[in-house]
Each structure stands twice: as C-alpha cells, then as structure tokens.
Design a protein around this motif. Structure first.
Motif, mmCIF file in Angstrom:
data_model
loop_
_atom_site.group_PDB
_atom_site.id
_atom_site.type_symbol
_atom_site.label_atom_id
_atom_site.label_comp_id
_atom_site.label_asym_id
_atom_site.label_seq_id
_atom_site.Cartn_x
_atom_site.Cartn_y
_atom_site.Cartn_z
ATOM 1 N N GLN A 75 0.839 -1.180 0.000
ATOM 2 C CA GLN A 75 0.000 0.000 0.000
ATOM 3 C C GLN A 75 0.876 1.231 0.000
ATOM 4 N N GLY A 76 0.334 2.283 -0.536
ATOM 5 C CA GLY A 76 1.027 3.552 -0.549
ATOM 6 C C GLY A 76 0.856 4.250 0.777
ATOM 7 N N PRO A 77 1.172 5.528 0.824
ATOM 8 C CA PRO A 77 1.018 6.290 2.059
ATOM 9 C C PRO A 77 -0.400 6.193 2.601
ATOM 10 N N ARG A 78 -0.532 6.218 3.907
ATOM 11 C CA ARG A 78 -1.794 5.972 4.576
ATOM 12 C C ARG A 78 -2.770 7.137 4.552
ATOM 13 N N ALA A 79 -2.297 8.335 4.752
ATOM 14 C CA ALA A 79 -3.237 9.444 4.847
ATOM 15 C C ALA A 79 -2.652 10.663 4.169
ATOM 16 N N VAL A 80 -3.499 11.352 3.460
ATOM 17 C CA VAL A 80 -3.089 12.594 2.830
ATOM 18 C C VAL A 80 -4.164 13.616 3.153
ATOM 19 N N SER A 81 -3.731 14.760 3.593
ATOM 20 C CA SER A 81 -4.690 15.801 3.942
ATOM 21 C C SER A 81 -5.335 16.344 2.677
ATOM 22 N N PRO A 82 -6.438 17.074 2.799
ATOM 23 C CA PRO A 82 -7.062 17.662 1.617
ATOM 24 C C PRO A 82 -6.111 18.549 0.835
ATOM 25 N N ALA A 83 -5.138 19.139 1.515
ATOM 26 C CA ALA A 83 -4.167 19.986 0.830
ATOM 27 C C ALA A 83 -3.125 19.167 0.086
ATOM 28 N N GLY A 84 -3.149 17.836 0.267
ATOM 29 C CA GLY A 84 -2.215 16.970 -0.434
ATOM 30 C C GLY A 84 -0.933 16.678 0.309
ATOM 31 N N THR A 85 -0.851 17.090 1.570
ATOM 32 C CA THR A 85 0.360 16.828 2.337
ATOM 33 C C THR A 85 0.119 15.661 3.286
ATOM 34 N N ALA A 86 1.149 14.900 3.515
ATOM 35 C CA ALA A 86 1.026 13.760 4.425
ATOM 36 C C ALA A 86 0.860 14.268 5.841
ATOM 37 N N GLY A 87 0.070 13.552 6.628
ATOM 38 C CA GLY A 87 -0.148 13.944 8.010
ATOM 39 C C GLY A 87 -0.099 12.729 8.909
ATOM 40 N N PRO A 88 -0.075 12.919 10.211
ATOM 41 C CA PRO A 88 -0.049 11.785 11.119
ATOM 42 C C PRO A 88 -1.263 10.896 10.915
ATOM 43 N N VAL A 89 -1.049 9.596 10.951
ATOM 44 C CA VAL A 89 -2.156 8.672 10.768
ATOM 45 C C VAL A 89 -2.416 7.840 11.999
ATOM 46 N N VAL A 90 -1.504 7.827 12.922
ATOM 47 C CA VAL A 90 -1.688 6.996 14.096
ATOM 48 C C VAL A 90 -2.549 7.752 15.099
ATOM 49 N N ARG A 91 -3.708 7.267 15.311
ATOM 50 C CA ARG A 91 -4.658 7.822 16.256
ATOM 51 C C ARG A 91 -4.817 6.806 17.380
ATOM 52 N N ALA A 92 -5.379 7.213 18.459
ATOM 53 C CA ALA A 92 -5.570 6.305 19.586
ATOM 54 C C ALA A 92 -6.324 5.057 19.152
ATOM 55 N N ALA A 93 -7.263 5.206 18.240
ATOM 56 C CA ALA A 93 -8.052 4.064 17.774
ATOM 57 C C ALA A 93 -7.214 3.056 17.006
ATOM 58 N N HIS A 94 -6.069 3.494 16.472
ATOM 59 C CA HIS A 94 -5.202 2.607 15.704
ATOM 60 C C HIS A 94 -4.199 1.858 16.567
ATOM 61 N N LEU A 95 -4.113 2.230 17.833
ATOM 62 C CA LEU A 95 -3.115 1.641 18.718
ATOM 63 C C LEU A 95 -3.724 0.532 19.563
ATOM 64 N N SER A 96 -2.891 -0.459 19.872
ATOM 65 C CA SER A 96 -3.338 -1.478 20.817
ATOM 66 C C SER A 96 -3.332 -0.856 22.207
ATOM 67 N N ASP A 97 -3.916 -1.541 23.163
ATOM 68 C CA ASP A 97 -3.937 -1.026 24.538
ATOM 69 C C ASP A 97 -2.517 -0.800 25.051
ATOM 70 N N GLU A 98 -1.611 -1.740 24.746
ATOM 71 C CA GLU A 98 -0.226 -1.612 25.216
ATOM 72 C C GLU A 98 0.459 -0.421 24.571
ATOM 73 N N GLU A 99 0.229 -0.217 23.259
ATOM 74 C CA GLU A 99 0.842 0.905 22.567
ATOM 75 C C GLU A 99 0.296 2.228 23.088
ATOM 76 N N LEU A 100 -0.994 2.277 23.343
ATOM 77 C CA LEU A 100 -1.608 3.489 23.873
ATOM 78 C C LEU A 100 -1.058 3.806 25.261
ATOM 79 N N LEU A 101 -0.937 2.802 26.101
ATOM 80 C CA LEU A 101 -0.385 2.997 27.437
ATOM 81 C C LEU A 101 1.057 3.493 27.361
ATOM 82 N N ALA A 102 1.847 2.910 26.458
ATOM 83 C CA ALA A 102 3.242 3.333 26.293
ATOM 84 C C ALA A 102 3.313 4.789 25.837
#
Length: 135
Positions: free
Chosen positions: A96-123
């Motif tokens: 897959q290519g890049p995960r998220a692109v903003s409407p302006a066409g620039t890459a932005g953070p894609v890792v949100r709390a919902a994307h993390l496991s409980d352990e990753e979120l705690l860390a």
C-alpha cells in the motif's frame, strides 16, 4: 544475527520501502507521526527507537505490527541480506502507498488512539506524561 546487523537490516528495509512509496524522510516522519530524527536514526541502522515509534512506522509503511521487533529479536527466518520489505507485511496484505493525505495533499499523522493497541496506547501516554513533567 547480532543487534547491529539487525539494526542495519531494519534501516535498509525502511529506506527501501520509503523510496518505493516515493516518500522523503520528512514525509514518512509526518505520515507516521514521529520526529524526522527517528526516521534518520533508524535508517542509519545505528540505534533502536522506542517500540511506539516502531509501531507508528510499521503502520505508516504498511507493515504488520511487530515486524521490526521480529527482526531485532532474531525471529526472522531469513538471513539479514535476504529480508525484503514484502517480508515485513502479512502474506495477504498488498503493498500500500502512504496511509493518509490531507485535503491539501500533504502527508499527516495517521496513528490515532483508535489505531493503537492497549499496550501501545499505554506506552504513548506514559511517554507523554514523563516528558511533560520534565518540561
């Protein structure tokens, strides 16, 4: 495989995948929500990074969670020079290519709390609390 060899393998794989996706180091860092220094350090193959940053980069690159740790812990069944970025994905996961692109066409953070496991979120929360108290 010793630790230095594993770190160099991870660095090579990140760079290969980043270039295959047409990303600069800055774009990958933004896409993953990490510092550019993290990407540069990992690509240089000289130092480890926090597991949370490994997970963020794995997600941004389309790799399975824990794939970097597998290489670092010697769990890979391939010789270091034979591991490819495709080996870092699950077998049924297409490249897959890049995960998220903003409407302006620039890459932005894609890792949100919902994307993390409980352990990753705690860390991540622990890391932020420690660094916040130092400031």
């Amino acid at each position: 495989m010793d630790e230095l060899e594993a770190l160099q393998t991870i660095g090579r794989l990140i760079k290969e995948e980043r270039l295959a996706q047409g990303l600069s180091q800055v774009q990958l860092a933004k896409l993953a929500g990490t510092a550019i220094k993290t990407v540069r350090t990992l690509e240089s193959g000289t130092r480890r990074t926090q597991e949370i940053n490994q997970r963020k980069l794995e997600h941004a690159l389309g790799w399975r969670a824990g794939s970097m740790s597998d290489v670092l812990k010697g769990k890979s069944t391939f010789a270091p020079d034979q591991i490819t970025p495709d080996d870092m994905r699950t077998s049924d996961e297409p490249q897959q290519g890049p995960r998220a692109v903003s409407p302006a066409g620039t890459a932005g953070p894609v890792v949100r709390a919902a994307h993390l496991s409980d352990e990753e979120l705690l860390a991540e929360l622990t890391y932020r609390m420690v660094h916040r108290s130092r400031a």
